[in-house]
Design a protein around this motif. Structure first.
Motif, short mmCIF file in Angstrom:
data_model
loop_
_atom_site.label_atom_id
_atom_site.label_comp_id
_atom_site.label_asym_id
_atom_site.label_seq_id
_atom_site.Cartn_x
_atom_site.Cartn_y
_atom_site.Cartn_z
N VAL A 264 0.97 -1.34 0.07
CA VAL A 264 -0.19 -0.03 0.18
C VAL A 264 0.50 1.04 0.23
CG1 VAL A 264 -1.82 0.58 1.34
CG2 VAL A 264 -1.90 -1.27 1.62
N ALA A 265 0.36 2.63 -1.22
CA ALA A 265 1.34 3.32 -0.77
C ALA A 265 0.49 4.80 -0.63
CB ALA A 265 2.30 3.58 -2.11
N ALA A 266 0.50 5.24 0.42
CA ALA A 266 -0.63 6.10 0.75
C ALA A 266 0.06 7.77 0.47
CB ALA A 266 -0.71 6.87 1.74
N GLN A 267 -0.18 8.79 0.35
CA GLN A 267 0.39 10.36 -0.47
C GLN A 267 -0.97 11.44 -0.41
OE1 GLN A 267 2.66 10.20 -4.15
NE2 GLN A 267 1.50 8.39 -4.53
N ALA A 268 -0.04 12.19 0.35
CA ALA A 268 -0.97 13.60 0.90
C ALA A 268 -0.43 14.86 0.30
CB ALA A 268 -1.34 13.65 2.31
N LYS A 269 -0.64 15.58 -0.09
CA LYS A 269 -0.20 16.86 -1.06
C LYS A 269 -0.95 17.95 -0.02
CE LYS A 269 -0.13 14.99 -5.89
NZ LYS A 269 -0.38 14.96 -6.82
N LEU A 270 0.09 19.08 1.34
CA LEU A 270 0.10 19.77 1.02
C LEU A 270 0.34 21.07 0.38
CD1 LEU A 270 0.98 20.14 4.16
CD2 LEU A 270 1.28 17.99 3.65
N GLU A 271 -0.51 22.28 0.65
CA GLU A 271 0.17 23.94 0.49
C GLU A 271 1.78 23.71 1.89
OE1 GLU A 271 -2.72 27.18 0.68
OE2 GLU A 271 -3.24 26.10 -1.58
N ALA A 272 2.95 24.37 1.02
CA ALA A 272 4.06 24.42 1.79
C ALA A 272 4.70 25.82 1.12
CB ALA A 272 4.57 23.48 1.70
N THR A 273 5.33 26.61 1.37
CA THR A 273 6.08 27.50 1.80
C THR A 273 8.07 26.92 1.55
OG1 THR A 273 4.98 29.27 2.53
CG2 THR A 273 7.60 30.06 1.79
N ILE A 274 7.93 26.59 0.26
CA ILE A 274 9.43 26.04 0.34
C ILE A 274 10.55 27.74 0.20
CG2 ILE A 274 11.06 24.20 -1.41
CD1 ILE A 274 7.82 22.64 -1.62
N SER A 275 11.78 26.88 1.12
CA SER A 275 12.58 27.61 0.44
C SER A 275 13.95 27.16 0.07
CB SER A 275 13.20 28.34 1.49
OG SER A 275 13.19 27.58 2.67
N GLU A 276 13.59 25.15 -0.23
CA GLU A 276 14.66 24.96 -0.47
C GLU A 276 14.79 24.04 -0.62
OE1 GLU A 276 19.37 23.21 0.89
OE2 GLU A 276 18.02 25.11 2.00
N GLU A 277 14.40 22.85 -1.74
CA GLU A 277 13.61 21.63 -2.21
C GLU A 277 14.77 20.72 -2.16
OE1 GLU A 277 13.34 22.26 -6.52
OE2 GLU A 277 12.14 23.50 -6.64
N GLY A 278 13.57 19.37 -1.90
CA GLY A 278 14.47 18.42 -1.60
C GLY A 278 13.45 17.33 -0.34
N ARG A 279 14.60 16.13 -0.72
CA ARG A 279 13.62 15.11 0.01
C ARG A 279 14.24 14.65 1.05
NH1 ARG A 279 11.79 10.36 -2.95
NH2 ARG A 279 13.92 9.73 -3.47
N ALA A 280 13.56 14.09 2.22
CA ALA A 280 14.04 13.46 3.29
C ALA A 280 12.99 12.74 3.87
CB ALA A 280 14.77 14.63 4.66
N LEU A 281 14.01 11.53 4.44
CA LEU A 281 12.97 10.18 5.11
C LEU A 281 12.89 10.40 6.69
CD1 LEU A 281 11.45 7.94 3.97
CD2 LEU A 281 13.52 6.17 4.41
N ALA A 282 12.28 10.43 7.47
CA ALA A 282 11.94 10.64 8.82
C ALA A 282 11.31 9.46 9.83
CB ALA A 282 11.37 11.78 9.22
N PRO A 283 12.36 9.48 10.34
CA PRO A 283 10.80 7.74 11.53
C PRO A 283 10.00 8.25 11.68
CG PRO A 283 13.22 9.10 12.80
CD PRO A 283 13.47 9.46 11.81
N GLY A 284 9.05 7.36 10.64
CA GLY A 284 7.44 7.38 10.49
C GLY A 284 6.75 7.93 11.85
N ARG A 285 6.96 7.03 12.78
CA ARG A 285 6.22 6.65 13.81
C ARG A 285 6.63 8.31 15.18
NH1 ARG A 285 2.40 3.17 13.37
NH2 ARG A 285 2.67 1.70 11.85
N MET A 286 7.48 8.20 14.83
CA MET A 286 8.30 9.06 15.88
C MET A 286 8.06 10.70 15.62
SD MET A 286 11.86 9.84 17.39
CE MET A 286 12.29 8.81 17.91
N LEU A 287 7.64 10.76 13.77
CA LEU A 287 7.45 11.73 13.64
C LEU A 287 5.97 12.36 13.68
CD1 LEU A 287 7.36 14.40 11.10
CD2 LEU A 287 7.11 12.91 9.75
N ALA A 288 4.72 10.91 13.73
CA ALA A 288 4.23 11.35 13.83
C ALA A 288 3.34 11.21 14.99
CB ALA A 288 2.80 9.77 13.25
N ASP A 289 4.27 11.01 16.30
CA ASP A 289 4.07 11.36 17.42
C ASP A 289 4.26 12.65 18.27
OD1 ASP A 289 2.89 8.97 18.05
OD2 ASP A 289 4.95 7.66 18.85
N ILE A 290 5.00 13.14 17.69
CA ILE A 290 5.67 14.78 17.18
C ILE A 290 4.40 15.61 16.83
CG2 ILE A 290 7.85 16.26 16.71
CD1 ILE A 290 9.40 14.02 17.05
#
Length: 387
Positions: free
Chosen positions: A55-81
Motif C-alpha cells: 500500500v502506498a499513501a500520499q498526502a499533498k499540502l500547501e507549503a512555502t518551500i525555500s529549499e527543495e529536497g527530500r528526506a526520510l524521517a522515522p515515521g511513528r516518531m514523526l507522527a507522535d511529535i
C-alpha cells in the motif's frame, strides 16, 4: 530541504500517511526504510508519503518551500511529535543527517534515514471513473463489515469491486455472512467493465479518509510499473494505491435468492438495542434466537440450564407460519448497524415449512425502498438450534 507549513495541515497529513506504515510487530522483518515517512519538497507543495510495497499513501499540502529536497524521517516518531506540536506554523529543514522540526518554542531533531534507498512510489493507474466521497465511504462501510479477518484465507479478506458501465457493485463475505451494495457512479467510458479484489482494511481506511464533504473520489483499476495489479483512489489531495488480492472470489450471486416468500419487518433501532441486551447472557459463541409470529418478534438467549437467560418482545409484522431462527448476535448487530433504513426486513427464501426456512440464509434489507432488488443486501447464515 527547507519548508514552512501550517501546523494542523501538517499534523493531519503525517497522521494519515502514518497509518500505512508497517505495524510495530512487523518491522523487524522488513526493510528499515519502510518504517520511514517520506517528505518530498521537490515540487509545488509538500508530499508526505508512506509505502510498504503493498500500500502506498500520499498526502499533498500547501507549503512555502525555500529549499527543495527530500528526506526520510522515522515515521511513528514523526507522527507522535506532530500530534503534540503547539499551535504555530511549523518549519522543517535538513541539517546534515538530521531533520529539524521547529514550531513555536518547541524544537526537535530526528536522525534521517537514507532516502536514496526508499522505493519508488507506484503512480496512480489511469482513472476508471468517479464517485462522491461520502457515498463511496458509506457503501464501503456497509460491505467491508462482512469481510473475513483470517489472513490464512486471503481471498475472503478482500472486497470485490465490480464495474459495469455506470454501475458499481461491492461485495464481501467471510462464509458466514455476505454483504452486497450496488450504486451508481460516473465512469470515464460508458462501457467500462472490470473486477478487482481489494484488501478490505485498506479500502475501508481509504474510503473513510476520502468521505468528507462533497469530495469526488477517482477510482483507478490497472497495473503498476512492474505489471502488478493495482487499485488506486484519489481525492481531497490524498492518494492511495494498493496491490490487489490474488485468488478467485466465491461466486456469491448464487447465494442470493431470486425472491423471499416469507418477509418479517421490525423497527431497526429497538431491535438493535434488544439484541445487545439479550446477548449479554449468551456465551461468546452462542446464538440469539428470533421467534417471528404474526404481530410480534421474541428474542431469547441463554438456556434453562445455564447461568442466565434473557428474553424480550418487540412489535413486528410477519405473514407466514410461526418461525424460529437463530443468528450470531455480533453478525446480526453488524447488519443492523449497516442498514441506512429505520426499519429492517428479514427475507426467507422458503415458504414450504418454517423448519425449512429457518435453515436457509436470511436476507436483511431496509424496508420500503420501492426497489425490486434493494441496493444493499446482507445475507446471514443461521445457526442450527439443538433439538
Amino acid at each position: 530541504m527547507r519548508f514552512r507549513v501550517e501546523r494542523d495541515e501538517f499534523t493531519e497529513a503525517v497522521a494519515w500517511t502514518a497509518r500505512s506504515l508497517p505495524s510495530r510487530t512487523a518491522t523487524a522483518t522488513q526493510q528499515q526504510v519502510l518504517t520511514g515517512l517520506l517528505l518530498d519538497a521537490s515540487g509545488p507543495g509538500l508530499v508526505v508519503a508512506a509505502f510498504d510495497y503493498e500500500v502506498a499513501a500520499q498526502a499533498k499540502l500547501e507549503a512555502t518551500i525555500s529549499e527543495e529536497g527530500r528526506a526520510l524521517a522515522p515515521g511513528r516518531m514523526l507522527a507522535d511529535i506532530t500530534k503534540q506540536l503547539p499551535a504555530a506554523p511549523v518549519e522543517v529543514w535538513t541539517d546534515g543527517t538530521g531533520l529539524v522540526i521547529s514550531c513555536g518554542n518547541a524544537r526537535f531533531t530526528l536522525r534521517t534515514m537514507p532516502v536514496d534507498e526508499y522505493p519508488t512510489l507506484p503512480p496512480l493507474p489511469p482513472v476508471t471513473g468517479y464517485i462522491e466521497g461520502s457515498v463511496f465511504g458509506a457503501a464501503v462501510g456497509q460491505v467491508a463489515v462482512a469481510a473475513g479477518k483470517d489472513d490464512t484465507l486471503p481471498v475472503l479478506t478482500g472486497v470485490r469491486l465490480e464495474i459495469e458501465g455506470d454501475q458499481l457493485t461491492l461485495a464481501a463475505t467471510d462464509r458466514y455472512r455476505l454483504a452486497v451494495r450496488t450504486l451508481k457512479w460516473r465512469p470515464e467510458s460508458p462501457d467500462a467493465a472490470g473486477v478487482a479484489l481489494i484488501p478490505a482494511r485498506t479500502l475501508l481506511d481509504t474510503a473513510k479518509s476520502l468521505a468528507g464533504g462533497s469530495v469526488e473520489v477517482a477510482i483507478a483499476i490497472g497495473t503498476g510499473p512492474s505489471g502488478e495489479a493495482l487499485a488506486g483512489f484519489a481525492g481531497n489531495n490524498r492518494q492511495t494505491t494498493t496491490r490487489l488480492v490474488d485468488g478467485q472470489f466465491p461466486p456469491y450471486r448464487k447465494l442470493l435468492p431470486d425472491s423471499c416468500p416469507l418477509i418479517a419487518a421490525a423497527e431497526k433501532g429497538p431491535l438493535l438495542e434488544a439484541v445487545k441486551r439479550v446477548a449479554l447472557v449468551a456465551p461468546k459463541t452462542a446464538p440469539v434466537k428470533l421467534a417471528f409470529t404474526e404481530d410480534h418478534l421474541e428474542l431469547e438467549a441463554g438456556s434453562n440450564g445455564g447461568e442466565a437467560q434473557a428474553s424480550e418482545t418487540l412489535p413486528a409484522t410477519y405473514s407466514g407460519p410461526d418461525l424460529e431462527v437463530a443468528f450470531n448476535p455480533a453478525y446480526l448487530q453488524d447488519a443492523l448497524n449497516a442498514l441506512d433504513s429505520d426499519q429492517v426486513e428479514f427475507g426467507f427464501a422458503s415458504a414450504e415449512e418454517a423448519e425449512v426456512a429457518a435453515k436457509k440464509p436470511a436476507i436483511l434489507t431496509g424496508k420500503g425502498t420501492g426497489e425490486e432488488t434493494p441496493d444493499y443486501r446482507y445475507l446471514l447464515m443461521p445457526i442450527q438450534l439443538n433439538g
